[in-house]
Design an enzyme around this catalytic site. Structure first.
Site, mmCIF file in Angstrom:
data_model
loop_
_atom_site.group_PDB
_atom_site.id
_atom_site.type_symbol
_atom_site.label_atom_id
_atom_site.label_comp_id
_atom_site.label_asym_id
_atom_site.label_seq_id
_atom_site.Cartn_x
_atom_site.Cartn_y
_atom_site.Cartn_z
ATOM 1 N N ASP A 1 -3.813 -18.048 1.259
ATOM 2 C CA ASP A 1 -4.977 -18.739 0.679
ATOM 3 C C ASP A 1 -5.505 -19.809 1.627
ATOM 4 O O ASP A 1 -6.719 -19.950 1.830
ATOM 5 C CB ASP A 1 -4.646 -19.317 -0.700
ATOM 6 C CG ASP A 1 -3.249 -19.934 -0.774
ATOM 7 O OD1 ASP A 1 -2.462 -19.744 0.169
ATOM 8 O OD2 ASP A 1 -2.950 -20.605 -1.763
ATOM 9 N N ASP B 1 -5.538 -6.599 5.978
ATOM 10 C CA ASP B 1 -6.741 -5.878 5.575
ATOM 11 C C ASP B 1 -7.874 -6.881 5.339
ATOM 12 O O ASP B 1 -9.010 -6.703 5.792
ATOM 13 C CB ASP B 1 -6.404 -5.111 4.271
ATOM 14 C CG ASP B 1 -7.386 -4.010 3.977
ATOM 15 O OD1 ASP B 1 -8.346 -3.858 4.740
ATOM 16 O OD2 ASP B 1 -7.195 -3.297 2.972
ATOM 17 N N LYS C 1 2.732 -15.118 2.100
ATOM 18 C CA LYS C 1 2.735 -15.830 0.811
ATOM 19 C C LYS C 1 4.194 -16.171 0.505
ATOM 20 O O LYS C 1 4.735 -15.828 -0.549
ATOM 21 C CB LYS C 1 2.170 -14.904 -0.264
ATOM 22 C CG LYS C 1 0.806 -15.202 -0.861
ATOM 23 C CD LYS C 1 0.329 -16.585 -0.905
ATOM 24 C CE LYS C 1 0.061 -17.049 -2.307
ATOM 25 N NZ LYS C 1 -0.411 -18.442 -2.399
ATOM 26 N N TYR D 1 0.819 -1.221 0.000
ATOM 27 C CA TYR D 1 0.000 0.000 0.000
ATOM 28 C C TYR D 1 0.852 1.271 0.000
ATOM 29 O O TYR D 1 0.366 2.347 -0.307
ATOM 30 C CB TYR D 1 -0.939 0.036 1.206
ATOM 31 C CG TYR D 1 -2.085 -0.955 1.155
ATOM 32 C CD1 TYR D 1 -2.431 -1.587 -0.024
ATOM 33 C CD2 TYR D 1 -2.830 -1.247 2.290
ATOM 34 C CE1 TYR D 1 -3.471 -2.494 -0.078
ATOM 35 C CE2 TYR D 1 -3.880 -2.151 2.250
ATOM 36 C CZ TYR D 1 -4.195 -2.774 1.069
ATOM 37 O OH TYR D 1 -5.230 -3.667 1.027
ATOM 38 N N ASP E 1 -11.010 -8.252 8.352
ATOM 39 C CA ASP E 1 -12.432 -8.150 7.989
ATOM 40 C C ASP E 1 -13.101 -9.525 7.995
ATOM 41 O O ASP E 1 -14.253 -9.661 8.404
ATOM 42 C CB ASP E 1 -12.589 -7.516 6.599
ATOM 43 C CG ASP E 1 -12.656 -5.995 6.686
ATOM 44 O OD1 ASP E 1 -12.501 -5.456 7.801
ATOM 45 O OD2 ASP E 1 -12.856 -5.343 5.643
#
Ligand code: NAD
Length: 363
Positions: free
Chosen positions: A227, A251, A195, A145, A255
């Site tokens: 994943d 992020d 990852k 980001y 959530d």
């Protein structure tokens, strides 16, 4: 003379002032019954600040925050300001600069599903019969980001876009230490998500977390690929304690954990900088659909205060008492609109008063 604890209170827009009103009731008990010298100062932020001062983050607000020991925020934004250019929208023009100004690099998002409220979760009840209690820790100022270059490029006959993921070792080390320390106060388990099978930033992430873990032998560390983590959380959220994530992954994961609890009205959050200065706020927004109807759930805001008391004021036992009071109120059967499965819900104000009552019973 008692030590002074200064809180900058920024109610913001929509349901922000309504749920903050209930939170003030708990602050009053801390001041009067527990004799904690809390000094609150209220400042405008977001849409209301645009209306009154022509800017979403007035200088006076920023100065007030700087002079305080911690910030308690409601939420900002709403339909009235949705048509403004994106840079001027309350969330972009107030929250991002505030987080940047104080260099808040760590975000804590607890996601708790109480056993008695497991009907709220979108998961099948046999997956969550014991409820769950997860603390998501997200790195907030690094990763893809913020890496440069980040832009769309038109060049000769080429048209492409680029984002850059960068993690410095010091950024990973400092957040890893926080995760292990938090785990020591809980079930001593950290699951780090990355990852590392593909990304170099994730390989460094994993290597650094492994190094730091050696200093915390009591904490059990495991790693999951992003994943797989998304699936495991849905399959069995109860297995997790502290979940540690880089920015983008956090992020999504925070959530995901949040929605499994069933209501955004119960989710607090905390962000800190290296000096432990913190900003505490509900995970949800200004809920314009229920604004002014006395329907909002004040629990996320009160839990945000509880996190402030714990992390900024280091008063663990008082924070636990506030959490206990909320749990007790729910066990007594009080439900706001968002967590009720019938028409017997209580108003924001009644819920606040019942939490106050339960809190007083604990003292
Ligand atoms: P939202 O979180 O405000 O609302 C989503 C749903 O959750 C709504 O149905 C709402 O009624 C419900 N909800 C949220 N908080 C609740 C509470 N405490 N009690 C009961 N129900 C609650 O998200 P949205 O509708 O996408 O956004 C509304 C506005 O809030 C937008 O302007 C958005 O930009 C802003 N926003 C601000 C923040 C922030 O200040 N940190 C975060 C997210 C959204």
């Amino acid at each position: 003379m008692h030590k002074k604890y200064k809180i900058a209170i920024l109610p913001g827009d929509g349901i922000g002032p309504e749920v903050m009103q209930e939170t003030y009731k708990i602050i009053k008990i801390l001041q009067t019954k527990l004799c904690i010298n809390i000094i609150t100062s209220e400042y405008d932020i977001g849409g209301i600040a645009i209306e009154k001062h022509g800017t979403a983050l007035p200088k006076k607000t920023l100065l007030g925050c700087k002079k305080s020991d911690a910030i308690l925020l409601g939420s900002v934004g709403g339909p009235k300001w949705d048509t403004l250019p994106s840079k001027e929208r309350p969330e972009i023009a107030s929250l991002l600069p505030l987080r940047k100004y104080f260099n808040l690099f760590v975000n804590l998002r607890p996601a708790i599903l109480y056993k008695k409220l497991n009907y709220l979760s979108p998961l099948k009840t046999n997956n969550i019969k014991n409820g769950f209690d997860i603390l998501c820790i997200r790195e907030l100022t690094g990763g893809i980001y913020f890496g440069k270059p980040s832009q769309e490029i038109h060049k000769e006959n080429m048209h492409y876009a680029i984002d850059t993921a960068i993690y410095h070792k010091y950024e990973i080390k400092r957040i890893a230490k926080i995760a292990f320390k938090e785990a020591l106060k809980r079930k001593c388990k950290v699951t780090s998500i990355d990852k590392a099978n593909v990304l170099y930033t994730s390989k460094l992430w994993r290597k650094t977390i492994n190094e730091i873990s050696k200093k915390y032998p009591k904490v059990h560390l495991s790693h999951l690929y992003f994943d797989n983590a998304v699936m495991q959380i849905i399959k069995n959220p109860y297995q997790f304690d502290v979940i540690l994530c880089p920015n983008l992954i956090g992020d999504v994961i925070s959530d995901e954990c949040g929605i499994l609890t069933g209501s955004i009205g119960m989710l607090p959050s905390a962000s800190f900088n290296i000096k432990n200065f913190g900003l505490y706020e509900p995970a949800g927004g200004t809920a314009p659909d229920i604004q002014g109807k006395n329907l909002a759930n004040p629990i996320a805001q009160i839990l945000s205060l509880s996190m402030l008391i714990k992390h900024s004021f280091k008063m663990n036992s008082i924070s636990n008492l506030i959490n206990l009071a909320i749990h007790k109120t729910l066990l007594k059967g009080f439900r706001t609109y968002d967590i009720s499965n019938d028409k017997n819900f209580v108003t924001t104000e009644k819920m606040g008063n019942e939490i106050v009552k339960s809190f007083l019973e604990e003292l």
